[in-house]
Design a protein around this motif. Structure first.
Motif, mmCIF file in Angstrom:
data_model
loop_
_atom_site.group_PDB
_atom_site.id
_atom_site.type_symbol
_atom_site.label_atom_id
_atom_site.label_comp_id
_atom_site.label_asym_id
_atom_site.label_seq_id
_atom_site.Cartn_x
_atom_site.Cartn_y
_atom_site.Cartn_z
ATOM 1 N N LEU A 264 0.806 -1.287 0.051
ATOM 2 C CA LEU A 264 0.214 -0.090 0.018
ATOM 3 C C LEU A 264 0.899 1.054 -0.022
ATOM 4 O O LEU A 264 1.885 1.251 0.678
ATOM 5 C CB LEU A 264 -0.902 0.064 1.268
ATOM 6 C CG LEU A 264 -2.038 -0.760 1.596
ATOM 7 C CD1 LEU A 264 -2.886 -0.885 2.694
ATOM 8 C CD2 LEU A 264 -3.090 -0.333 0.290
ATOM 9 N N THR A 265 0.442 2.510 -0.650
ATOM 10 C CA THR A 265 1.327 3.495 -0.756
ATOM 11 C C THR A 265 0.208 4.575 -0.532
ATOM 12 O O THR A 265 -0.857 4.835 -0.838
ATOM 13 C CB THR A 265 1.529 3.670 -2.228
ATOM 14 O OG1 THR A 265 2.680 2.831 -2.708
ATOM 15 C CG2 THR A 265 2.737 5.271 -2.260
ATOM 16 N N LEU A 266 0.634 5.431 0.449
ATOM 17 C CA LEU A 266 -0.083 6.572 0.902
ATOM 18 C C LEU A 266 0.847 7.934 0.571
ATOM 19 O O LEU A 266 2.037 7.974 1.089
ATOM 20 C CB LEU A 266 -0.408 6.614 2.524
ATOM 21 C CG LEU A 266 -0.993 7.865 3.043
ATOM 22 C CD1 LEU A 266 -2.404 8.142 2.346
ATOM 23 C CD2 LEU A 266 -1.054 7.796 4.506
ATOM 24 N N SER A 267 0.213 8.707 -0.140
ATOM 25 C CA SER A 267 1.115 9.861 -0.738
ATOM 26 C C SER A 267 0.354 11.070 -0.589
ATOM 27 O O SER A 267 -0.920 11.271 -0.693
ATOM 28 C CB SER A 267 1.775 9.628 -2.116
ATOM 29 O OG SER A 267 0.737 9.494 -3.100
ATOM 30 N N ALA A 268 1.029 12.259 -0.704
ATOM 31 C CA ALA A 268 0.557 13.520 -0.685
ATOM 32 C C ALA A 268 1.465 14.531 -1.244
ATOM 33 O O ALA A 268 2.938 14.247 -1.578
ATOM 34 C CB ALA A 268 0.460 13.987 0.958
ATOM 35 N N GLY A 269 0.763 15.506 -2.264
ATOM 36 C CA GLY A 269 1.967 16.347 -2.944
ATOM 37 C C GLY A 269 1.021 17.517 -3.300
ATOM 38 O O GLY A 269 -0.098 17.954 -2.968
ATOM 39 N N VAL A 270 1.926 18.420 -4.103
ATOM 40 C CA VAL A 270 1.531 19.719 -4.643
ATOM 41 C C VAL A 270 1.729 19.486 -6.201
ATOM 42 O O VAL A 270 2.464 18.918 -6.778
ATOM 43 C CB VAL A 270 2.202 20.870 -4.096
ATOM 44 C CG1 VAL A 270 1.894 22.150 -4.789
ATOM 45 C CG2 VAL A 270 2.262 21.058 -2.411
ATOM 46 N N GLY A 271 0.734 19.944 -6.851
ATOM 47 C CA GLY A 271 0.668 19.837 -8.432
ATOM 48 C C GLY A 271 0.270 21.333 -9.182
ATOM 49 O O GLY A 271 -0.092 22.109 -8.250
ATOM 50 N N TRP A 272 0.870 21.408 -10.379
ATOM 51 C CA TRP A 272 0.574 22.403 -11.074
ATOM 52 C C TRP A 272 -0.276 22.018 -12.396
ATOM 53 O O TRP A 272 0.312 21.503 -13.081
ATOM 54 C CB TRP A 272 1.679 23.142 -11.352
ATOM 55 C CG TRP A 272 1.432 24.517 -12.207
ATOM 56 C CD1 TRP A 272 1.471 24.578 -13.389
ATOM 57 C CD2 TRP A 272 1.005 25.999 -11.652
ATOM 58 N NE1 TRP A 272 1.072 25.879 -13.719
ATOM 59 C CE2 TRP A 272 1.046 26.565 -12.621
ATOM 60 C CE3 TRP A 272 0.849 26.315 -10.281
ATOM 61 C CZ2 TRP A 272 0.635 28.137 -12.557
ATOM 62 C CZ3 TRP A 272 0.419 27.657 -10.114
ATOM 63 C CH2 TRP A 272 0.489 28.582 -11.336
ATOM 64 N N ARG A 273 -1.286 22.517 -12.866
ATOM 65 C CA ARG A 273 -1.936 22.111 -13.847
ATOM 66 C C ARG A 273 -1.854 23.182 -15.095
ATOM 67 O O ARG A 273 -2.198 24.272 -14.691
ATOM 68 C CB ARG A 273 -3.629 21.785 -13.659
ATOM 69 C CG ARG A 273 -4.369 21.354 -14.648
ATOM 70 C CD ARG A 273 -5.690 20.995 -14.444
ATOM 71 N NE ARG A 273 -6.562 20.576 -15.516
ATOM 72 C CZ ARG A 273 -7.669 20.380 -15.506
ATOM 73 N NH1 ARG A 273 -8.536 20.704 -14.340
ATOM 74 N NH2 ARG A 273 -8.452 20.188 -16.492
ATOM 75 N N PHE A 274 -1.402 22.775 -16.046
ATOM 76 C CA PHE A 274 -1.191 23.649 -17.209
ATOM 77 C C PHE A 274 -2.161 23.874 -18.022
ATOM 78 O O PHE A 274 -3.217 23.074 -18.085
ATOM 79 C CB PHE A 274 0.186 23.174 -18.067
ATOM 80 C CG PHE A 274 1.549 23.126 -17.424
ATOM 81 C CD1 PHE A 274 2.145 24.260 -17.341
ATOM 82 C CD2 PHE A 274 1.697 21.937 -16.670
ATOM 83 C CE1 PHE A 274 3.298 24.344 -16.558
ATOM 84 C CE2 PHE A 274 3.180 21.898 -15.930
ATOM 85 C CZ PHE A 274 3.577 23.227 -15.861
#
Length: 115
Positions: A105-115
């Motif tokens: 199992l992988t639990l992840s969090a992040g910040v993204g930029w949509r072009f």
């Protein structure tokens, strides 16, 4: 990744787990590469989604085994602005063939930029 329309996107995900030890096993250091599809349930500022993918997993054991892997999960994109977003997701990766038993199992969090 690529957002095809408001409800569907595709992506390629590469994941490395350094020092991963299945229950009672030795350290394996798997690398998983999957092609994923995301289906968005809502399309406003808060965008929950389901994720499905398939690909390959390499395991650095004595034999250096390789096998097929599938990924299923769920996540949430929260748009702070039209382009800037926070993301969190939970995935289950299942391995097959000679590398079966290296599921995780992988639990992840992040910040993204949509072009």
């Amino acid at each position: 990744g690529y957002r095809c329309n408001r409800r569907f996107s595709t992506e390629v995900e590469v994941e490395w787990l350094g020092g991963y030890q299945p229950l009672g096993g030795v350290s394996l250091d798997p690398v998983t590469v999957t092609s994923n599809a995301r289906v968005y349930v809502l399309t406003g500022r808060l965008q929950p989604y389901l994720l499905f993918g398939a690909g390959i997993m390499w395991v650095s054991s004595n034999e250096g085994d390789t096998g097929m892997a599938i990924r299923a999960g769920t996540g949430l994109d929260f748009y702070l602005t039209k382009s800037l977003l926070l993301n969190g997701k939970l995935d289950y990766v299942r391995a097959f063939q000679q590398i079966s038993g290296t599921d995780y199992l992988t639990l992840s969090a992040g910040v993204g930029w949509r072009f």
